[in-house]
Design a protein around this motif. Structure first.
Motif, short mmCIF file in Angstrom:
data_model
loop_
_atom_site.label_atom_id
_atom_site.label_comp_id
_atom_site.label_asym_id
_atom_site.label_seq_id
_atom_site.Cartn_x
_atom_site.Cartn_y
_atom_site.Cartn_z
N LYS A 7 0.84 -1.21 0.00
CA LYS A 7 0.00 0.00 0.00
C LYS A 7 0.87 1.25 0.00
O LYS A 7 1.76 1.40 0.82
N ILE A 8 0.56 2.14 -0.92
CA ILE A 8 1.32 3.38 -1.09
C ILE A 8 0.34 4.55 -1.09
O ILE A 8 -0.80 4.40 -1.50
N ALA A 9 0.80 5.68 -0.60
CA ALA A 9 -0.03 6.88 -0.57
C ALA A 9 0.53 7.93 -1.53
O ALA A 9 1.74 8.01 -1.75
N VAL A 10 -0.37 8.72 -2.06
CA VAL A 10 -0.01 9.87 -2.88
C VAL A 10 -1.09 10.91 -2.62
O VAL A 10 -2.26 10.57 -2.45
N GLY A 11 -0.69 12.15 -2.54
CA GLY A 11 -1.68 13.18 -2.27
C GLY A 11 -1.35 14.48 -2.95
O GLY A 11 -0.21 14.72 -3.36
N GLY A 12 -2.36 15.32 -3.05
CA GLY A 12 -2.15 16.63 -3.64
C GLY A 12 -3.45 17.35 -3.86
O GLY A 12 -4.54 16.83 -3.58
N THR A 13 -3.33 18.54 -4.38
CA THR A 13 -4.51 19.33 -4.72
C THR A 13 -5.06 18.85 -6.06
O THR A 13 -6.27 18.78 -6.25
N PHE A 14 -4.17 18.50 -6.96
CA PHE A 14 -4.53 18.01 -8.30
C PHE A 14 -5.39 19.01 -9.07
O PHE A 14 -6.29 18.63 -9.80
N THR A 27 3.48 6.62 -10.89
CA THR A 27 4.52 6.03 -10.05
C THR A 27 3.89 5.21 -8.93
O THR A 27 4.31 4.09 -8.65
N ALA A 28 2.87 5.77 -8.29
CA ALA A 28 2.19 5.05 -7.20
C ALA A 28 1.58 3.75 -7.71
O ALA A 28 1.75 2.69 -7.10
N PHE A 29 0.89 3.81 -8.83
CA PHE A 29 0.23 2.61 -9.37
C PHE A 29 1.24 1.59 -9.87
O PHE A 29 0.98 0.39 -9.81
N GLY A 83 -3.10 14.00 5.49
CA GLY A 83 -4.21 13.11 5.19
C GLY A 83 -4.32 12.09 6.30
O GLY A 83 -4.44 12.45 7.47
N THR A 84 -4.23 10.81 5.95
CA THR A 84 -4.23 9.75 6.97
C THR A 84 -2.87 9.06 7.05
O THR A 84 -2.71 8.05 7.75
N ALA A 85 -1.88 9.59 6.32
CA ALA A 85 -0.56 8.95 6.25
C ALA A 85 0.13 8.89 7.61
O ALA A 85 0.99 8.03 7.83
N ASP A 86 -0.23 9.77 8.52
CA ASP A 86 0.41 9.78 9.83
C ASP A 86 -0.14 8.71 10.79
O ASP A 86 0.48 8.39 11.79
N ILE A 87 -1.31 8.14 10.43
CA ILE A 87 -1.95 7.16 11.33
C ILE A 87 -2.28 5.82 10.67
O ILE A 87 -2.67 4.88 11.35
N ASP A 88 -2.13 5.70 9.35
CA ASP A 88 -2.48 4.48 8.64
C ASP A 88 -1.35 3.45 8.77
O ASP A 88 -0.31 3.55 8.11
N ALA A 89 -1.56 2.47 9.63
CA ALA A 89 -0.53 1.46 9.91
C ALA A 89 -0.26 0.56 8.71
O ALA A 89 0.77 -0.11 8.66
N ASN A 90 -1.16 0.52 7.74
CA ASN A 90 -1.00 -0.36 6.59
C ASN A 90 -0.16 0.24 5.46
O ASN A 90 0.16 -0.44 4.50
N LEU A 91 0.16 1.50 5.57
CA LEU A 91 0.96 2.15 4.51
C LEU A 91 2.41 1.70 4.57
O LEU A 91 2.98 1.55 5.65
N ASP A 92 3.00 1.51 3.39
CA ASP A 92 4.41 1.13 3.27
C ASP A 92 5.27 2.26 2.73
O ASP A 92 6.46 2.33 3.00
N ALA A 93 4.65 3.13 1.91
CA ALA A 93 5.44 4.15 1.21
C ALA A 93 4.55 5.32 0.84
O ALA A 93 3.32 5.23 0.88
N ILE A 94 5.21 6.40 0.45
CA ILE A 94 4.51 7.59 -0.02
C ILE A 94 5.25 8.12 -1.24
O ILE A 94 6.49 8.10 -1.28
N VAL A 95 4.51 8.57 -2.25
CA VAL A 95 5.10 9.15 -3.45
C VAL A 95 4.90 10.66 -3.38
O VAL A 95 3.78 11.13 -3.15
N ILE A 121 10.06 6.85 1.22
CA ILE A 121 9.68 8.06 0.49
C ILE A 121 10.20 7.96 -0.94
O ILE A 121 11.40 7.85 -1.16
N VAL A 122 9.27 7.94 -1.88
CA VAL A 122 9.60 7.85 -3.30
C VAL A 122 9.44 9.25 -3.87
O VAL A 122 8.33 9.80 -3.89
N VAL A 123 10.54 9.84 -4.32
CA VAL A 123 10.51 11.21 -4.84
C VAL A 123 10.61 11.18 -6.35
O VAL A 123 11.55 10.61 -6.91
N ILE A 124 9.63 11.79 -7.01
CA ILE A 124 9.70 11.88 -8.47
C ILE A 124 10.27 13.24 -8.85
O ILE A 124 10.10 14.23 -8.13
N LYS A 125 10.96 13.26 -9.95
CA LYS A 125 11.53 14.51 -10.45
C LYS A 125 10.41 15.38 -11.04
O LYS A 125 9.37 14.89 -11.45
#
Length: 154
Positions: A7-14, A27-29, A83-95, A121-125
Motif C-alpha cells: 500500500k502506497i499513498a499519494v496526495g495533492g490538490t490536483f 509512479t504510485a500505481f 491526510g491519513t498517512a500519519d496514522i495508517d498502519a498499513n501504509l508502506d510508502a509515499i510518493v 519516500i519515493v521522490v519523483i523529479k
C-alpha cells in the motif's frame, strides 16, 4: 504483477490536472497493489491558492486519469498535508514530488511518534514544460503553459 509495496499513498490538490500529476499517480500505481490517493478538500486547497477547481471536479479528473489501472485504490478528501498517512498502519510508502518531499519527512516524524513504521519516500523529479521550467497548476492558471507543458504564446 510483482509490486514493490502493498500500500502506497499519494496526495495533492490536483488542480488543473497536468503531466506532473499523471507522473505522480503513475509512479504510485506502478509500485503498489493498493493506492491511497488524497485529494485536498476545498477548504485546504483554498489556503494554498485562490481559483482552485472544486474538489468534486479534481476528484473526477483523478478518476479519469486512473481508469485504466487494475490496482485497488481509494480516493479520500484530505484536510491537511498528512491526510491519513500519519496514522495508517498499513501504509508502506509515499510518493511525492521534489516540492513536497519535506511533507513526507514530517509525516515520518509523526509516524515515529505514533509508534508506526516509517514510510519509504519515493521522490519523483519535476516534469518540465517545453521551456524546461516545471509544469505547475499555478503556471497553467496564469496562462503560461498548457497541462501538457506547451508554452502559450501571447
Amino acid at each position: 504483477m510483482d509490486y514493490t509495496y502493498n500500500k502506497i499513498a499519494v496526495g495533492g490538490t490536483f488542480d488543473k490536472f497536468h503531466k506532473g500529476h499523471e507522473q505522480l499517480i503513475k509512479t504510485a500505481f506502478d509500485m503498489a497493489e493498493n493506492v491511497l490517493i488524497g485529494v485536498s478538500s476545498d477548504a485546504f486547497a483554498s489556503r494554498k491558492s485562490h481559483n482552485v477547481e472544486c474538489c468534486e471536479k479534481r476528484i473526477k479528473n483523478v478518476k479519469e486519469a486512473i481508469k485504466d489501472y487494475d490496482n485497488n485504490y481509494t480516493i479520500i478528501e484530505i484536510n491537511d498535508a498528512m491526510g491519513t498517512a500519519d496514522i495508517d498502519a498499513n501504509l508502506d510508502a509515499i510518493v511525492v514530488s521534489e516540492e513536497t518531499e519535506e511533507s513526507a519527512v514530517y509525516i515520518n516524524k509523526i509516524r515515529h511518534e505514533n509508534g508506526l513504521k516509517l514510510l519509504d519516500i519515493v521522490v519523483i523529479k519535476w516534469v518540465l514544460a517545453d521551456d524546461n521550467i516545471p509544469i505547475s497548476s499555478t503556471r497553467i492558471r496564469k496562462g503560461e503553459i498548457t497541462q501538457d507543458g506547451v508554452i502559450i504564446s501571447d
